[in-house]
Design a protein around this motif. Structure first.
Motif, PDB file in Angstrom:
ATOM      1  N   LEU A  42      -6.135   4.618  -5.490  1.00 54.18           N
ATOM      2  CA  LEU A  42      -5.635   4.562  -4.219  1.00 54.18           C
ATOM      3  C   LEU A  42      -6.873   4.232  -3.274  1.00 54.18           C
ATOM      4  O   LEU A  42      -6.929   3.273  -2.271  1.00 54.18           O
ATOM      5  CB  LEU A  42      -5.224   5.875  -3.449  1.00 54.18           C
ATOM      6  CG  LEU A  42      -3.459   6.042  -3.699  1.00 54.18           C
ATOM      7  CD1 LEU A  42      -3.199   7.472  -3.420  1.00 54.18           C
ATOM      8  CD2 LEU A  42      -2.733   4.951  -3.224  1.00 54.18           C
ATOM      9  N   LYS A  43      -8.124   4.849  -3.598  1.00 53.68           N
ATOM     10  CA  LYS A  43      -9.386   4.584  -3.096  1.00 53.68           C
ATOM     11  C   LYS A  43      -9.790   3.132  -3.327  1.00 53.68           C
ATOM     12  O   LYS A  43     -10.323   2.455  -2.247  1.00 53.68           O
ATOM     13  CB  LYS A  43     -10.427   5.441  -3.390  1.00 53.68           C
ATOM     14  CG  LYS A  43     -11.729   5.255  -2.911  1.00 53.68           C
ATOM     15  CD  LYS A  43     -12.767   6.467  -3.405  1.00 53.68           C
ATOM     16  CE  LYS A  43     -14.031   6.402  -2.704  1.00 53.68           C
ATOM     17  NZ  LYS A  43     -14.863   5.012  -2.544  1.00 53.68           N
ATOM     18  N   ARG A  75      -8.664  10.187   3.549  1.00 53.28           N
ATOM     19  CA  ARG A  75      -8.321   8.713   3.704  1.00 53.28           C
ATOM     20  C   ARG A  75      -7.582   8.269   2.672  1.00 53.28           C
ATOM     21  O   ARG A  75      -6.646   7.315   2.838  1.00 53.28           O
ATOM     22  CB  ARG A  75      -9.821   7.893   3.495  1.00 53.28           C
ATOM     23  CG  ARG A  75      -9.875   6.393   3.318  1.00 53.28           C
ATOM     24  CD  ARG A  75     -11.058   6.107   3.054  1.00 53.28           C
ATOM     25  NE  ARG A  75     -11.308   4.366   3.313  1.00 53.28           N
ATOM     26  CZ  ARG A  75     -11.758   3.670   2.275  1.00 53.28           C
ATOM     27  NH1 ARG A  75     -11.619   4.185   0.844  1.00 53.28           N
ATOM     28  NH2 ARG A  75     -11.806   2.380   2.307  1.00 53.28           N
ATOM     29  N   SER A  76      -7.636   9.153   1.359  1.00 56.15           N
ATOM     30  CA  SER A  76      -6.714   8.773   0.282  1.00 56.15           C
ATOM     31  C   SER A  76      -5.331   9.070   0.571  1.00 56.15           C
ATOM     32  O   SER A  76      -4.332   8.103   0.254  1.00 56.15           O
ATOM     33  CB  SER A  76      -7.158   9.291  -0.954  1.00 56.15           C
ATOM     34  OG  SER A  76      -8.470   8.697  -1.436  1.00 56.15           O
ATOM     35  N   ALA A  77      -5.052  10.186   1.176  1.00 54.37           N
ATOM     36  CA  ALA A  77      -3.832  10.703   1.695  1.00 54.37           C
ATOM     37  C   ALA A  77      -3.377   9.667   2.789  1.00 54.37           C
ATOM     38  O   ALA A  77      -1.848   9.638   2.375  1.00 54.37           O
ATOM     39  CB  ALA A  77      -3.902  12.139   2.252  1.00 54.37           C
ATOM     40  N   LYS A  78      -3.959   9.310   3.633  1.00 54.15           N
ATOM     41  CA  LYS A  78      -3.172   8.478   4.480  1.00 54.15           C
ATOM     42  C   LYS A  78      -2.953   7.093   3.841  1.00 54.15           C
ATOM     43  O   LYS A  78      -1.924   6.593   4.082  1.00 54.15           O
ATOM     44  CB  LYS A  78      -4.310   8.208   5.691  1.00 54.15           C
ATOM     45  CG  LYS A  78      -4.453   9.185   6.845  1.00 54.15           C
ATOM     46  CD  LYS A  78      -5.241   8.925   7.889  1.00 54.15           C
ATOM     47  CE  LYS A  78      -5.214  10.056   8.836  1.00 54.15           C
ATOM     48  NZ  LYS A  78      -5.707   9.608  10.112  1.00 54.15           N
ATOM     49  N   THR A  79      -3.534   6.683   3.181  1.00 58.88           N
ATOM     50  CA  THR A  79      -3.233   5.360   2.313  1.00 58.88           C
ATOM     51  C   THR A  79      -1.944   5.598   1.436  1.00 58.88           C
ATOM     52  O   THR A  79      -0.958   4.904   1.234  1.00 58.88           O
ATOM     53  CB  THR A  79      -4.284   4.812   1.283  1.00 58.88           C
ATOM     54  OG1 THR A  79      -5.653   4.643   1.835  1.00 58.88           O
ATOM     55  CG2 THR A  79      -3.914   3.664   0.495  1.00 58.88           C
ATOM     56  N   ILE A  92       1.928   4.036   1.922  1.00 57.04           N
ATOM     57  CA  ILE A  92       2.594   3.421   0.816  1.00 57.04           C
ATOM     58  C   ILE A  92       4.076   3.697   0.643  1.00 57.04           C
ATOM     59  O   ILE A  92       4.984   3.143   0.290  1.00 57.04           O
ATOM     60  CB  ILE A  92       1.913   3.177  -0.497  1.00 57.04           C
ATOM     61  CG1 ILE A  92       0.409   2.366  -0.342  1.00 57.04           C
ATOM     62  CG2 ILE A  92       2.358   2.324  -1.515  1.00 57.04           C
ATOM     63  CD1 ILE A  92      -0.382   2.419  -1.349  1.00 57.04           C
ATOM     64  N   TYR A  93       4.057   5.124   0.646  1.00 58.41           N
ATOM     65  CA  TYR A  93       5.241   5.776   0.308  1.00 58.41           C
ATOM     66  C   TYR A  93       6.378   5.717   1.252  1.00 58.41           C
ATOM     67  O   TYR A  93       7.512   5.573   1.166  1.00 58.41           O
ATOM     68  CB  TYR A  93       4.723   7.385   0.054  1.00 58.41           C
ATOM     69  CG  TYR A  93       5.907   8.344   0.408  1.00 58.41           C
ATOM     70  CD1 TYR A  93       7.068   8.325  -0.679  1.00 58.41           C
ATOM     71  CD2 TYR A  93       6.302   9.021   1.411  1.00 58.41           C
ATOM     72  CE1 TYR A  93       8.108   9.212  -0.585  1.00 58.41           C
ATOM     73  CE2 TYR A  93       7.254   9.923   1.595  1.00 58.41           C
ATOM     74  CZ  TYR A  93       8.197  10.011   0.445  1.00 58.41           C
ATOM     75  OH  TYR A  93       9.247  10.915   0.600  1.00 58.41           O
ATOM     76  N   ARG A 125       4.100   5.050  -8.808  1.00 55.67           N
ATOM     77  CA  ARG A 125       3.431   6.273  -9.012  1.00 55.67           C
ATOM     78  C   ARG A 125       3.475   7.388  -8.084  1.00 55.67           C
ATOM     79  O   ARG A 125       3.773   8.356  -8.333  1.00 55.67           O
ATOM     80  CB  ARG A 125       1.809   6.092  -9.314  1.00 55.67           C
ATOM     81  CG  ARG A 125       1.499   5.277 -10.560  1.00 55.67           C
ATOM     82  CD  ARG A 125       1.517   5.999 -11.716  1.00 55.67           C
ATOM     83  NE  ARG A 125       0.624   7.319 -11.872  1.00 55.67           N
ATOM     84  CZ  ARG A 125      -0.794   7.307 -12.100  1.00 55.67           C
ATOM     85  NH1 ARG A 125      -1.067   6.115 -12.522  1.00 55.67           N
ATOM     86  NH2 ARG A 125      -1.323   8.305 -12.091  1.00 55.67           N
ATOM     87  N   LEU A 126       3.368   6.628  -6.549  1.00 55.80           N
ATOM     88  CA  LEU A 126       3.601   7.598  -5.686  1.00 55.80           C
ATOM     89  C   LEU A 126       5.087   8.221  -5.711  1.00 55.80           C
ATOM     90  O   LEU A 126       5.353   9.412  -5.082  1.00 55.80           O
ATOM     91  CB  LEU A 126       3.283   7.015  -4.450  1.00 55.80           C
ATOM     92  CG  LEU A 126       1.424   6.921  -4.024  1.00 55.80           C
ATOM     93  CD1 LEU A 126       1.292   5.985  -3.115  1.00 55.80           C
ATOM     94  CD2 LEU A 126       1.123   8.337  -3.961  1.00 55.80           C
ATOM     95  N   MET A 127       5.945   7.416  -5.810  1.00 53.07           N
ATOM     96  CA  MET A 127       7.292   7.864  -5.778  1.00 53.07           C
ATOM     97  C   MET A 127       7.699   8.986  -6.684  1.00 53.07           C
ATOM     98  O   MET A 127       8.309   9.911  -6.553  1.00 53.07           O
ATOM     99  CB  MET A 127       8.483   6.492  -6.018  1.00 53.07           C
ATOM    100  CG  MET A 127       8.452   5.523  -4.729  1.00 53.07           C
ATOM    101  SD  MET A 127       8.691   6.563  -3.185  1.00 53.07           S
ATOM    102  CE  MET A 127      10.227   6.813  -3.409  1.00 53.07           C
ATOM    103  N   THR A 128       6.919   8.732  -7.866  1.00 55.04           N
ATOM    104  CA  THR A 128       7.231   9.618  -9.020  1.00 55.04           C
ATOM    105  C   THR A 128       6.522  11.015  -8.539  1.00 55.04           C
ATOM    106  O   THR A 128       7.152  12.271  -8.797  1.00 55.04           O
ATOM    107  CB  THR A 128       6.685   9.238 -10.351  1.00 55.04           C
ATOM    108  OG1 THR A 128       7.168   8.163 -10.841  1.00 55.04           O
ATOM    109  CG2 THR A 128       6.702  10.329 -11.370  1.00 55.04           C
TER     110      THR A 128
END
Length: 540
Positions: free
Chosen positions: A311-312, A240-244, A248-249, A471-474
């Motif tokens: 993310l959760k 679930r967190s990975a799909k979120t 976003i990414y 944060r995700l782009m980093t």
């Protein structure tokens, strides 16, 4: 010699379920079918096994007939000899019965000599055999440790043909990824990997007497290949967190291929797995972390775990409000929201109206499958029943749909030749219109919820999303993912099934007769967005 010509029932079942699967699943994407060894070359096909009989039927329908005319399956022997449609289906397709320890808990030594002898003979005669080395279907987010049966079978066949140094047998691994395996009009990715080939000349270590470490080595290679092509997670929460994180990414939806979507999601799953294991004191190596000292690793996995927690919380808030991430990413003014509500309502009403006559024909099918699934799931916990929901829906849906078709043909006997074709055509078009109507309804409800949400709350959500995106782009840069994903995935690849690449194509595919143009690979025929998974305390 055993003929390679498939039984007529196999051909009929293959064609029948190709049709049924295309109705049940919105898009079935097959990658690397050109890697499948041609007819006449001994081949063992091994795949992950999360959806019971549906996995086997998908593989039978996905292997191009020009590559392999016959894919011989195996199934647990308790499926044979019953007076059921499923039992007839399995037996008539030339399936080989195999005894499993799960069905014989009190038996120390299972007798599969006849089954193994049959598999060796068909392989020596150039057939393809399908095995599921997990040992059984399971509703889990992770792939179970593979059993060594496939590698031992290769060893036995090579040993029997050791006097033929150029005798070649291939091991073809396949990864099956369901977006939501049991839900109507979900999507499926089937990825074939480069086959491993074995001969007595090049693989003398697999000729008896064999050091079992070589058997384990082949099995480990299988596990790695299958895992690389699908989402292999320790828990549904990580998925679930990975799909979120993926949405976003790279918020492109179906502008990126299903294969790219799964691989990006898998990349985030892997880093979340690594961080979780590090926090639990389990040592592991992630790509990019080999040269880091312990202090740097500690800081990194703490940051990743914190990101996953955020993310959760973000996804929990989205679910609570009842909107999708895209509504946060692209702000809409209140007049614009109201205008879109009017458009969606009008479009939903029109589609429902034209679909309604055909939905009368679908009503018995929906009612039958719902009753069958409800009764079936009462028979056990999530982990022991959810892997057979799709199979149950397919079988009962096929049976009830066939009855509806027969009734329509008989009821319109004077024009039966017309109704034979018209009935399925009307049912298909009504399903397509209904699918679009549900999509419009889902968008409508999202817009209404967005309109009712306090502007201050939306501002906070946008700020939180911007923080998560940075944060995700980093993290993505550290994981060697594309730095400009929206451009990269839009331009990469070709005309993959279910994918859109331009505004014009998006509009045309929205009205496609074959499949609906989705905005999100996780969409199904539901009035709500699927972001959660059935949990069970027994699932670990």
């Amino acid at each position: 010699m055993i003929t390679r010509t498939p039984p007529w029932t196999y051909v009929v079942i293959r064609l029948l379920f190709q049709f049924v699967l295309k109705v049940f699943y919105g898009t079935i994407v097959v990658e690397n079918a050109d890697l499948i060894p041609k007819d006449g070359r001994p081949c063992i096909v091994c795949a992950n096994h999360s959806n019971s009989l549906t996995d086997a039927v998908l593989l039978v329908g996905s292997v191009p007939y020009k590559n392999r005319s016959f894919l011989r399956l195996t199934a647990k022997d308790t499926q044979f000899g019953k007076k059921t449609f499923t039992s007839w289906l399995i037996e008539s397709a030339g399936t080989v019965p195999v005894k499993r320890r799960k069905e014989y808990p009190g038996v120390k030594q299972l007798d599969n000599v006849d089954a193994m002898e049959m598999l060796k003979k068909v392989l020596e005669d150039g057939h393809a055999v399908c095995l599921f080395p997990e040992g059984g279907s399971r509703y889990h987010p992770t792939i179970a440790p593979l059993k060594t049966g496939a590698a031992r079978l290769i060893s036995d066949v090579l040993t029997r043909n050791k006097d033929k140094p150029d005798f070649e047998i291939s091991l073809l691994t396949c990864s099956i990824t369901y977006m939501h395996r049991e839900h109507f009009r979900s999507d499926v990715l089937i990825t074939f990997h480069a086959p491993m080939t074995f001969t007595p000349k090049t693989n003398p270590e697999l000729i008896e007497p064999v050091d079992f470490s070589h058997i384990r080595s082949v099995t480990s290679q299988m596990q790695v290949q299958i895992g690389l092509g699908t989402i292999d997670s320790p828990s549904w929460d990580v998925v679930r967190s990975a799909k979120t994180a993926t949405k976003i990414y790279v918020p492109l939806g179906t502008n990126m291929s299903l294969g790219d979507y799964v691989r990006v999601c898998r990349t985030f799953v892997e880093v979340f797995k690594w961080a979780e294991s590090q926090a639990n004191g389990v040592k592991g190596i992630m790509s990019g972390s080999e040269d880091e000292d312990e202090m740097t690793k500690k800081q990194r996995y703490e940051q990743v775990n914190e990101l996953r927690s955020n993310l959760k919380k973000y996804q929990d808030t989205l679910s609570l409000i009842g909107i999708k991430d895209d509504r946060v990413r692209v702000p809409l003014s209140r007049p614009r929201i109201m205008y879109r509500i009017l458009v969606r309502f009008s479009w939903m009403s029109f589609l429902t109206m034209i679909a309604l006559p055909g939905l009368i024909l679908w009503a018995p099918v929906f009612a039958t499958t719902k009753f069958a699934v409800k009764r079936f799931t009462k028979g056990g916990p999530v982990w022991d029943t959810y892997d057979e929901i799709a199979q149950t829906k397919l079988v009962y849906g096929l049976a009830s749909g066939f009855v509806v078709w027969i009734i329509c043909v008989v009821a319109t006997f004077p024009v039966a030749p017309l109704s034979v074709v018209a009935t399925p055509a009307i049912m298909w078009m009504s399903l397509r219109w209904y699918e679009d109507a549900v999509s419009a309804s889902r968008a409508l409800m999202g817009l209404v919820r967005l309109l009712r949400t306090d502007p201050k709350t939306m501002k906070e959500m946008r700020e939180r999303r911007a923080y998560l995106h940075d944060r995700l782009m980093t993290l993505a840069k550290y994981l060697r993912l594309p730095e400009d994903p929206e451009k990269f995935f839009l331009e990469s690849g070709g005309k993959e099934k279910g994918r859109v690449r331009s505004a014009w194509e998006s509009k045309v595919k929205y009205f496609s007769v074959r499949r609906r143009r989705k905005r999100d690979w996780d969409e199904t025929l539901r009035l709500y967005d699927l972001v959660d998974y059935p949990e069970d305390p027994d699932i670990q």
